[in-house]
Design an enzyme around this catalytic site. Structure first.
Site: not given
Ligand code: ATR
Length: 275
Positions: A15, A62, A66, A129, A156, A241
């Protein structure tokens, strides 16, 4: 005593939150302590209760907790409810409030940092997801002309669209990868977990045009198979990201501390070359 925060996950060594939040605090002249806590699996609530007993003011959450974080909190924001997941909690006496800043962090990175307005744009989200669930509403808030959600498991993707936007919004369509048509999207977001396994979703070069922003929500994996295909296909901009990661942290810091930190220093510090 400085206010106490932590990130809770398992594993937790990877993290970056314990790097980002102290940077924000220093830049804002705040004194905080920010810990890294590895919770045993199945003991999220016990771990968080012990942290609160030590005076903890808030946590980031994390993987894989979550969902547990939403269940734990006594109040949940709309974003946390929609995503079904939380990445930040604020403790207020006996209460705890769950938030999800991943989607808003993503949009802020795209619109403010990368200077790519989404208004009127054709946006493609790969995956159905948790990452797409969190991103969809903030993206729609920018008024794109179309949002496509492609997933291997189409049911989904259909369920996600029904949950998040209902059936009324005809700008949003769920489909399989084979139904993406001629492509040429303005923005293509890889919100699958494929990059964690250095795998490529079943996409073709035609999805990318010369002006496309290709964005992999995964951080720190270098030129992922998705970004490599985008680059080889001539996409204008290929990014990972890192900006989303720092922007969601900034939202949490602002929520906890009432001051919005500048994010450029942390983004520069954490940027990994894409090669
Ligand atoms: P998260 O909460 O991290 O989004 P998730 O809910 O397990 O994780 O969802 C993972 C997403 O990545 C799913 O959309 C999954 O597609 P399927 O639902 O069709 O399985 C997608 N995914 C994972 N690996 C992939 C791959 N190699 N190619 C395409 N999609 C992939």
């Amino acid at each position: 005593m400085p206010d106490l925060y932590a990130v809770v996950g398992n594993p937790i060594a990877q993290s970056k939150s314990p790097v980002i939040h102290p940077m924000f605090a220093e830049a804002c002249g705040h004194r905080i302590t920010y810990e890294r806590i590895e919770s045993p699996l199945g003991q999220f609530a016990e771990t968080v209760n012990a942290f609160r007993a030590r005076g903890g003011a808030g946590i980031n959450i994390t993987a894989p907790f979550k969902l547990d974080a939403v269940a734990y909190a006594t109040e949940k924001s709309t974003a946390a409810k929609i995503a079904g997941a939380a990445n930040a909690i604020k403790f207020e006496g006996a209460n705890s409030v769950a938030e999800n800043f991943d989607g808003v962090g993503l949009v802020r990175d795209i619109v403010a940092n990368l200077r790519t307005p989404l208004r009127g744009k054709r946006v493609l989200l790969l995956g159905a997801g948790g990452a797409t669930r969190g991103a969809l509403s903030p993206i729609l808030g920018e008024l794109p002309s179309e949002v496509w959600i492609a997933n291997r498991d189409v049911a989904k993707a259909d369920a996600l669209v029904a949950d998040v936007v209902g059936t009324a919004n005809s700008n949003v369509r769920a489909c399989g990868y084979e139904s993406l048509g001629e492509g040429g999207f303005d923005v293509v977001l890889n919100a699958t977990s494929s990059s964690l396994a250095q795998a490529l979703p079943p996409i073709e070069a035609k999805l990318f045009a010369g002006s496309t922003l290709a964005y992999d929500l995964t951080y720190g994996k270098g030129l992922t198979p998705f970004l490599r295909l985008a680059k080889e296909s001539g996409a204008a901009q290929c990014v990972d990201g890192v900006g989303m990661l720092v922007e969601q942290a900034a939202e949490a810091f602002y929520w906890w501390r009432g001051v919005r930190p500048s994010t450029s220093q942390a983004i520069t510090h954490l940027t990994v070359p894409l090669n």
